[in-house]
Structure formats: C-alpha cells, structure tokens
Write an enzyme that holds these catalytic residues in place. Structure first.
Site, PDB file in Angstrom:
ATOM      1  N   ARG A   1      41.750   4.355  74.107  1.00  0.00           N
ATOM      2  CA  ARG A   1      40.614   3.252  74.361  1.00  0.00           C
ATOM      3  C   ARG A   1      40.878   1.838  75.130  1.00  0.00           C
ATOM      4  NH1 ARG A   1      37.558   7.252  73.385  1.00  0.00           N
ATOM      5  NH2 ARG A   1      36.182   7.289  71.580  1.00  0.00           N
TER       6      ARG A   1
ATOM      7  N   HIS B   1      36.579   7.726  82.519  1.00  0.00           N
ATOM      8  CA  HIS B   1      36.502   8.290  81.038  1.00  0.00           C
ATOM      9  C   HIS B   1      35.983   9.990  80.991  1.00  0.00           C
ATOM     10  CE1 HIS B   1      35.441   7.103  76.548  1.00  0.00           C
ATOM     11  NE2 HIS B   1      35.816   8.766  76.770  1.00  0.00           N
TER      12      HIS B   1
HETATM   13  P1  NDP Z   1      43.753  11.553  65.170  1.00  0.00           P
HETATM   14  O1  NDP Z   1      42.940  10.597  64.550  1.00  0.00           O
HETATM   15  O2  NDP Z   1      43.992  12.946  65.168  1.00  0.00           O
HETATM   16  O3  NDP Z   1      45.316  10.863  65.697  1.00  0.00           O
HETATM   17  C1  NDP Z   1      45.504   9.521  65.710  1.00  0.00           C
HETATM   18  C2  NDP Z   1      47.096   9.258  65.795  1.00  0.00           C
HETATM   19  O4  NDP Z   1      47.091   7.747  65.997  1.00  0.00           O
HETATM   20  C3  NDP Z   1      47.533   9.764  64.440  1.00  0.00           C
HETATM   21  O5  NDP Z   1      48.891  10.115  64.558  1.00  0.00           O
HETATM   22  C4  NDP Z   1      47.886   8.402  63.801  1.00  0.00           C
HETATM   23  O6  NDP Z   1      49.072   8.211  63.132  1.00  0.00           O
HETATM   24  C5  NDP Z   1      48.060   7.515  65.077  1.00  0.00           C
HETATM   25  N1  NDP Z   1      47.780   5.858  64.550  1.00  0.00           N
HETATM   26  C6  NDP Z   1      46.699   5.502  64.182  1.00  0.00           C
HETATM   27  N2  NDP Z   1      46.732   4.185  63.984  1.00  0.00           N
HETATM   28  C7  NDP Z   1      48.198   3.887  64.284  1.00  0.00           C
HETATM   29  C8  NDP Z   1      48.960   2.683  64.161  1.00  0.00           C
HETATM   30  N3  NDP Z   1      48.507   1.563  63.967  1.00  0.00           N
HETATM   31  N4  NDP Z   1      50.441   2.803  64.447  1.00  0.00           N
HETATM   32  C9  NDP Z   1      50.769   3.898  64.955  1.00  0.00           C
HETATM   33  N5  NDP Z   1      50.083   5.089  64.907  1.00  0.00           N
HETATM   34  C10 NDP Z   1      48.773   5.082  64.612  1.00  0.00           C
HETATM   35  O7  NDP Z   1      42.991  11.068  66.749  1.00  0.00           O
HETATM   36  P2  NDP Z   1      42.757  12.130  67.980  1.00  0.00           P
HETATM   37  O8  NDP Z   1      44.193  12.593  68.346  1.00  0.00           O
HETATM   38  O9  NDP Z   1      41.900  13.186  67.862  1.00  0.00           O
HETATM   39  O10 NDP Z   1      42.294  11.278  69.097  1.00  0.00           O
HETATM   40  C11 NDP Z   1      43.042   9.897  69.580  1.00  0.00           C
HETATM   41  C12 NDP Z   1      41.951   9.042  70.333  1.00  0.00           C
HETATM   42  O11 NDP Z   1      41.841   9.528  71.500  1.00  0.00           O
HETATM   43  C13 NDP Z   1      40.538   8.837  69.718  1.00  0.00           C
HETATM   44  O12 NDP Z   1      40.682   8.125  68.607  1.00  0.00           O
HETATM   45  C14 NDP Z   1      39.903   8.404  70.891  1.00  0.00           C
HETATM   46  O13 NDP Z   1      40.007   6.952  71.080  1.00  0.00           O
HETATM   47  C15 NDP Z   1      40.660   8.944  71.993  1.00  0.00           C
HETATM   48  N6  NDP Z   1      39.776   9.945  72.859  1.00  0.00           N
HETATM   49  C16 NDP Z   1      39.678   9.770  74.069  1.00  0.00           C
HETATM   50  C17 NDP Z   1      38.837  10.555  74.907  1.00  0.00           C
HETATM   51  C18 NDP Z   1      38.913  10.558  76.297  1.00  0.00           C
HETATM   52  O14 NDP Z   1      37.762  11.151  76.835  1.00  0.00           O
HETATM   53  N7  NDP Z   1      39.554   9.550  76.931  1.00  0.00           N
HETATM   54  C19 NDP Z   1      38.507  11.973  74.261  1.00  0.00           C
HETATM   55  C20 NDP Z   1      38.880  12.099  72.963  1.00  0.00           C
HETATM   56  C21 NDP Z   1      39.438  10.933  72.103  1.00  0.00           C
HETATM   57  P3  NDP Z   1      49.107   9.019  61.666  1.00  0.00           P
HETATM   58  O15 NDP Z   1      49.419  10.569  62.263  1.00  0.00           O
HETATM   59  O16 NDP Z   1      50.236   8.673  60.937  1.00  0.00           O
HETATM   60  O17 NDP Z   1      48.001   8.979  60.986  1.00  0.00           O
HETATM   61  C1  OXD Z   2      35.881  10.627  72.110  1.00  0.00           C
HETATM   62  C2  OXD Z   2      35.593  10.594  73.850  1.00  0.00           C
HETATM   63  O1  OXD Z   2      36.304  10.096  71.560  1.00  0.00           O
HETATM   64  O2  OXD Z   2      35.060  11.235  74.425  1.00  0.00           O
HETATM   65  O3  OXD Z   2      35.598  11.740  71.922  1.00  0.00           O
HETATM   66  O4  OXD Z   2      36.161   9.583  74.040  1.00  0.00           O
END
Ligand code: NDP
Ligand code: OXD
Length: 309
Positions: free
Chosen positions: A224, A272
């Site tokens: 993000r 995006h």
């Molecule tokens: P998940 O919830 O599966 O994974 C999130 C990861 O981030 C986990 O490994 C978590 O750790 C880690 N995390 C969260 N907070 C912290 C912290 N404070 N310190 C260290 N690690 C942290 O999410 P996804 O993989 O499905 O998606 C990730 C992000 O990608 C979404 O939230 C979204 O913002 C973004 N996204 C962007 C898209 C785009 O088009 N650009 C499309 C889809 C998503 P832990 O494993 O320990 O819980």
């Molecule tokens: C999502 C994105 O979070 O598209 O799915 O950014």
C-alpha cells in the site's frame, strides 16, 4: 427474501450475475439505497460508502472483494461483532507473483539503466548475471509473499523473508519482528513490500529504514502507498542509496498528474495493476464463504480487526 448486498461499482459486472446464479435462494442487490435494511444478511463490498454497513441489523458477514482490508478497517463505524473476510484468490496471487518476478528480473538485469542509455542512444553493455547473484527480500510472508518467493526461487533468485511471526519449514531464510529487521535488510538487494497497511506498518519505509538498506538496493512496493514516506524515498533515490523504486500503490490513487513520482528518473510507476481480483477464480470462494456464514459455520480468511489484517 434474504438479501446479499453487493457494493463494488468498479468491479467486473460478472460478479453479481455469478453470485445470483450460485445463490438462487437469496437476492443479490446492487443498489445500497434500494434494499430493506432488515433483509440484508451479508455484504460483499469493496470500499462501501462511509457508515452504511452499520445500518443492517441482521448482517452476518462482510466479505471484502480484495486482499487488503486497510481501507475498510479505517471506517470508524463498522458494525461491531460482524465477521470480516478478505479474498484469497488464486488468480490474484498468480498475477502478483508474475509482477514481482517481472520487476525483480528487470531490476536484476538493470533495465532502468539500459532504458536510460537507450533514451540517449548509448550502447551500454551490462553483462548478464544469473539471478543467483541477487537476493530478493520479501517483507510480508503471507499468501502473496510466499507465492512470490516460490516464483523467484524457481528461476534461481536467492530469497529472504521477513514477517511478524516466525515461520518454519520454508525453503529460504526468514526473519521475524523488529529485532531481526536489520539482519534481514543486510541480505536483500531488492526489497519487495507485501505488507498490509496497519497501524504498525504505516510509514514503515522511512529515512531510518532506508538508512540501513544495502547500498544500491532497489525497492518494489505492491503493498500500500502509505507504507512508504514519500519524501524519504525521494531523498534515498536522490542520494543514490537506493538505485530504483517500482511503485504500484500510492497514498492518493490515481496518482495525481503533477506528482513528482511521475517525473523521477529512478521511479517506475504502475497504476495499481500488479494484480486484481478476478471473478473467474474468486466467485466460488465468495459463495462458499457466504454459505458458511449464513449456515452458522466459520467463514474462511477472516480478518483480525485488532491487528488490522
Ligand atoms: P496476508 O495477510 O496473507 O500476509 C500479510 C503478511 O504481512 C504476513 O506475513 C504478516 O506476518 C506480515 N505482517 C503484517 N504486519 C506485520 C508487521 N507489523 N511486521 C512484520 N510483518 C507483518 O496478506 P497478503 O499476502 O494476502 O496481502 C498483503 C498485502 O498486499 C495486502 O494487505 C494488500 O495491501 C496488498 N495487495 C496489493 C495488491 C495490488 O494490486 N497492489 C493486490 C492484493 C494485495 P504474519 O505472517 O506473522 O502474520
Ligand atoms: C487488494 C488490491 O487488496 O487489489 O486486493 O489492492
């Protein structure tokens, strides 16, 4: 008739059609102003209008049509106690892995420099090195981070990962928590942000973070926009500490035409579109989750409101 509200005006029009086909015992309503609030038992949404979800007294599930829920959770008027589920879409995951792989390869093969040389009609030979000579550091080892890691490893990159909780059994080295962040950073030539935006990760990539990345590192932000402090990123690029940034997400989207990111020679902007939810691969999961919630079972991919993802 029990009603499922579908509110995502920008989404593929196939969504409500497919949901209606699969859930014939419910009405799928797309006009939030034309439903009887008492009939609404679930809401499938992406960025619903502020405060409106509180108006449905019989809501049993809020299903978000995306992976990131930061925008929804910023709503200060979400109904208490209603479970929120996010999407884990195999199509979205695959597209994201492709994007990360494409840009890691481009950065590894120094395409930004080659493009700049091209623009000046210069034959700038850069010897091709194998991916094994670069380490990609993935911040966020969730669904998307782990899939991207696998794609990168499959073509020979070294991968290191960082997450909140410790992982075991991974095919690459991983680090956890604040105390291991510096060690992780020391190993990464290309940093990939796949963290959710939460109170703990907002402004995460700031001057302090950038001061200790490897010299000549590159950054890819697909998480993000608000994970990154814009002025600090520009300063790191201008000083040469960071050689290039690939940015897919921004604090303001669409990125305003006058924004300096557009003109910076060491920034690649994409709109995006690293990935997106696709009804063909995601409808079945949403239907299954709705059925679960509506028959008293636990839905999948629930969001923990207290930690923000
Ligand atoms: P998940 O919830 O599966 O994974 C999130 C990861 O981030 C986990 O490994 C978590 O750790 C880690 N995390 C969260 N907070 C912290 C912290 N404070 N310190 C260290 N690690 C942290 O999410 P996804 O993989 O499905 O998606 C990730 C992000 O990608 C979404 O939230 C979204 O913002 C973004 N996204 C962007 C898209 C785009 O088009 N650009 C499309 C889809 C998503 P832990 O494993 O320990 O819980
Ligand atoms: C999502 C994105 O979070 O598209 O799915 O950014």
């Amino acid at each position: 008739m029990p009603t499922i509200l579908f509110h995502s005006p920008q989404s593929d029009k196939a969504w409500p059609v497919e949901l209606q086909k699969a859930l014939s015992d419910h009405r799928i309503a797309t006009d939030i102003d034309a439903v009887d609030p008492a009939d609404v038992v679930a809401a499938v949404v992406w960025n619903p209008p502020h405060g409106r979800l509180r108006g449905f007294p019989n809501l049993r599930l809020i299903q978000v049509l995306g992976a990131g829920v930061d925008r929804l959770l910023r709503e200060d008027s979400l109904p208490d106690g209603v479970p929120i589920a996010r999407l884990v879409d195999p199509g979205l995951t695959q597209r994201m892995s492709e994007y990360v792989l494409m840009h890691c390869l481009a950065l590894h093969r120094r395409m930004p420099e080659i493009q700049r040389a091209h623009d000046e009609r210069q034959w700038r030979y850069l010897h091709p090195r194998p991916p094994a000579e670069s380490s990609v550091g993935i911040l966020g080892l969730g669904v998307l981070g782990l899939a991207a890691a696998q794609a990168l490893i499959s073509i020979g990159f070294n991968v290191v990962g960082w997450s909140r909780s410790r992982k075991s059994g991974l095919a690459f080295a991983s680090f956890a928590g604040e105390s291991e962040l510096e060690e992780f950073k020391r190993r990464a030539d290309i940093l990939v942000l796949l963290l959710p935006l939460t109170p703990l990760t907002a402004d995460f990539v700031d001057a302090r973070f950038l001061a200790t990345v490897k010299h000549d590192a590159a950054l890819i932000n697909v998480g993000r926009g608000a994970l990154v402090v814009e002025d600090d990123l520009i300063a790191a690029l201008d000083s040469g500490r960071l050689r290039h940034a690939v940015l897919d997400v921004f604090r303001t989207e669409p990125l305003p035409t006058e924004h300096r990111f557009w003109r910076h020679p060491a920034i690649t902007v994409t709109p995006h579109n690293s990935s997106a939810t696709n009804p063909a691969t995601a409808v079945a999961q949403v239907v299954d989750n709705l059925r679960r919630a509506l028959t008293g079972q636990r839905p999948s991919n629930l969001v923990d409101r207290t930690i923000g993802y």
